[in-house]
Write a protein that holds these residues in place. Sequence first.
Motif, PDB file in Angstrom:
ATOM      1  N   ALA A  68       0.832  -1.206   0.000  1.00  0.00           N
ATOM      2  CA  ALA A  68       0.000   0.000   0.000  1.00  0.00           C
ATOM      3  C   ALA A  68       0.868   1.259   0.000  1.00  0.00           C
ATOM      4  O   ALA A  68       0.566   2.238  -0.698  1.00  0.00           O
ATOM      5  CB  ALA A  68      -0.935  -0.003   1.203  1.00  0.00           C
ATOM      6  N   ARG A  69       1.953   1.255   0.761  1.00  0.00           N
ATOM      7  CA  ARG A  69       2.856   2.422   0.784  1.00  0.00           C
ATOM      8  C   ARG A  69       3.526   2.617  -0.568  1.00  0.00           C
ATOM      9  O   ARG A  69       3.683   3.740  -1.033  1.00  0.00           O
ATOM     10  CB  ARG A  69       3.915   2.256   1.871  1.00  0.00           C
ATOM     11  N   ARG A  70       3.941   1.525  -1.204  1.00  0.00           N
ATOM     12  CA  ARG A  70       4.559   1.635  -2.517  1.00  0.00           C
ATOM     13  C   ARG A  70       3.561   2.168  -3.544  1.00  0.00           C
ATOM     14  O   ARG A  70       3.882   3.053  -4.336  1.00  0.00           O
ATOM     15  CB  ARG A  70       5.104   0.286  -2.985  1.00  0.00           C
ATOM     16  N   ASP A  71       2.345   1.636  -3.520  1.00  0.00           N
ATOM     17  CA  ASP A  71       1.337   2.069  -4.480  1.00  0.00           C
ATOM     18  C   ASP A  71       0.911   3.513  -4.263  1.00  0.00           C
ATOM     19  O   ASP A  71       0.504   4.188  -5.205  1.00  0.00           O
ATOM     20  CB  ASP A  71       0.111   1.150  -4.416  1.00  0.00           C
ATOM     21  N   ALA A  72       1.016   4.006  -3.028  1.00  0.00           N
ATOM     22  CA  ALA A  72       0.674   5.396  -2.722  1.00  0.00           C
ATOM     23  C   ALA A  72       1.819   6.345  -3.076  1.00  0.00           C
ATOM     24  O   ALA A  72       1.671   7.562  -2.987  1.00  0.00           O
ATOM     25  CB  ALA A  72       0.304   5.548  -1.251  1.00  0.00           C
ATOM     26  N   GLY A  73       2.981   5.791  -3.453  1.00  0.00           N
ATOM     27  CA  GLY A  73       4.125   6.631  -3.817  1.00  0.00           C
ATOM     28  C   GLY A  73       4.907   7.139  -2.629  1.00  0.00           C
ATOM     29  O   GLY A  73       5.659   8.102  -2.726  1.00  0.00           O
ATOM     30  N   GLU A  74       4.766   6.490  -1.491  1.00  0.00           N
ATOM     31  CA  GLU A  74       5.459   6.933  -0.277  1.00  0.00           C
ATOM     32  C   GLU A  74       6.866   6.373  -0.154  1.00  0.00           C
ATOM     33  O   GLU A  74       7.650   6.851   0.656  1.00  0.00           O
ATOM     34  CB  GLU A  74       4.638   6.541   0.960  1.00  0.00           C
ATOM     35  N   LEU A  75       7.184   5.358  -0.940  1.00  0.00           N
ATOM     36  CA  LEU A  75       8.528   4.785  -0.881  1.00  0.00           C
ATOM     37  C   LEU A  75       9.394   5.440  -1.933  1.00  0.00           C
ATOM     38  O   LEU A  75       8.994   5.609  -3.072  1.00  0.00           O
ATOM     39  CB  LEU A  75       8.478   3.271  -1.119  1.00  0.00           C
ATOM     40  N   SER A  76      10.575   5.823  -1.530  1.00  0.00           N
ATOM     41  CA  SER A  76      11.490   6.511  -2.416  1.00  0.00           C
ATOM     42  C   SER A  76      12.863   5.870  -2.303  1.00  0.00           C
ATOM     43  O   SER A  76      13.258   5.444  -1.210  1.00  0.00           O
ATOM     44  CB  SER A  76      11.554   7.991  -2.015  1.00  0.00           C
ATOM     45  N   PRO A  77      13.629   5.804  -3.398  1.00  0.00           N
ATOM     46  CA  PRO A  77      14.961   5.208  -3.305  1.00  0.00           C
ATOM     47  C   PRO A  77      15.944   6.057  -2.512  1.00  0.00           C
ATOM     48  O   PRO A  77      16.957   5.573  -2.050  1.00  0.00           O
ATOM     49  CB  PRO A  77      15.405   5.076  -4.762  1.00  0.00           C
ATOM     50  N   THR A  78      15.647   7.339  -2.344  1.00  0.00           N
ATOM     51  CA  THR A  78      16.526   8.202  -1.558  1.00  0.00           C
ATOM     52  C   THR A  78      15.728   8.853  -0.434  1.00  0.00           C
ATOM     53  O   THR A  78      14.511   8.999  -0.525  1.00  0.00           O
ATOM     54  CB  THR A  78      17.135   9.315  -2.428  1.00  0.00           C
ATOM     55  N   ALA A  79      16.419   9.237   0.599  1.00  0.00           N
ATOM     56  CA  ALA A  79      15.756   9.890   1.722  1.00  0.00           C
ATOM     57  C   ALA A  79      15.324  11.295   1.325  1.00  0.00           C
ATOM     58  O   ALA A  79      15.976  11.959   0.520  1.00  0.00           O
ATOM     59  CB  ALA A  79      16.707   9.964   2.916  1.00  0.00           C
ATOM     60  N   ALA A  80      14.238  11.734   1.895  1.00  0.00           N
ATOM     61  CA  ALA A  80      13.745  13.080   1.612  1.00  0.00           C
ATOM     62  C   ALA A  80      14.684  14.096   2.257  1.00  0.00           C
ATOM     63  O   ALA A  80      15.101  13.921   3.409  1.00  0.00           O
ATOM     64  CB  ALA A  80      12.340  13.248   2.161  1.00  0.00           C
ATOM     65  N   PRO A  81      15.067  15.146   1.522  1.00  0.00           N
ATOM     66  CA  PRO A  81      15.962  16.137   2.112  1.00  0.00           C
ATOM     67  C   PRO A  81      15.258  16.904   3.225  1.00  0.00           C
ATOM     68  O   PRO A  81      14.087  17.267   3.109  1.00  0.00           O
ATOM     69  CB  PRO A  81      16.297  17.064   0.941  1.00  0.00           C
ATOM     70  N   ARG A  82      15.990  17.112   4.313  1.00  0.00           N
ATOM     71  CA  ARG A  82      15.432  17.847   5.441  1.00  0.00           C
ATOM     72  C   ARG A  82      15.860  19.302   5.357  1.00  0.00           C
ATOM     73  O   ARG A  82      16.901  19.632   4.785  1.00  0.00           O
ATOM     74  CB  ARG A  82      15.936  17.256   6.764  1.00  0.00           C
ATOM     75  N   ALA A  83      15.054  20.144   5.965  1.00  0.00           N
ATOM     76  CA  ALA A  83      15.393  21.567   6.013  1.00  0.00           C
ATOM     77  C   ALA A  83      16.585  21.761   6.948  1.00  0.00           C
ATOM     78  O   ALA A  83      16.691  21.117   7.991  1.00  0.00           O
ATOM     79  CB  ALA A  83      14.201  22.364   6.503  1.00  0.00           C
TER      80      ALA A  83
END
Length: 144
Positions: free
Chosen positions: A39-54
């Motif tokens: 479900a997380r993959r299908d929702a687009g929540e999984l990414s090959p890289t970490a999200a950049p933090r502020a």
Amino acid sequence: MKHAEEIVNILEAFDLTRSYKLAGELAGCDPKTVAYWVARRDAGELSPTAAPRAQLIDPYVKKLEGRLEASRGKVWADVAHDKLLAMGYEGSERTTRRAVASARSAYRAGHRRVHRPWVPESGLWPLCGFPHRNHIPGSGAHGR
């Protein structure tokens, strides 16, 4: 929390079987866990890289880039840190060093010297003047 390798194994098992139960058996986890990660993959929540933090330096990056452009890439990180402190920056010197290094590498990438390859063309470079040096390797001919 699952490790990235375990998540990949779960998703591969699901893609192979298209069944939560069978994928759970293959991956060694509960079918509900398989359903969660699919479900997380299908929702687009999984990414090959970490999200950049502020970071604290984000508002000052444009100033650093401007200083690099003005000095043609010759900004020292400790001097830049002192300037940023005067502007109200509250971050560490290490963060400034990382930001300056990143900005400098981006500056250098955009201002590289272009080297064109030398391609010799027959007839443009004659062999003359010194007969004992006019040997062309592999041709069997010696200058006379």
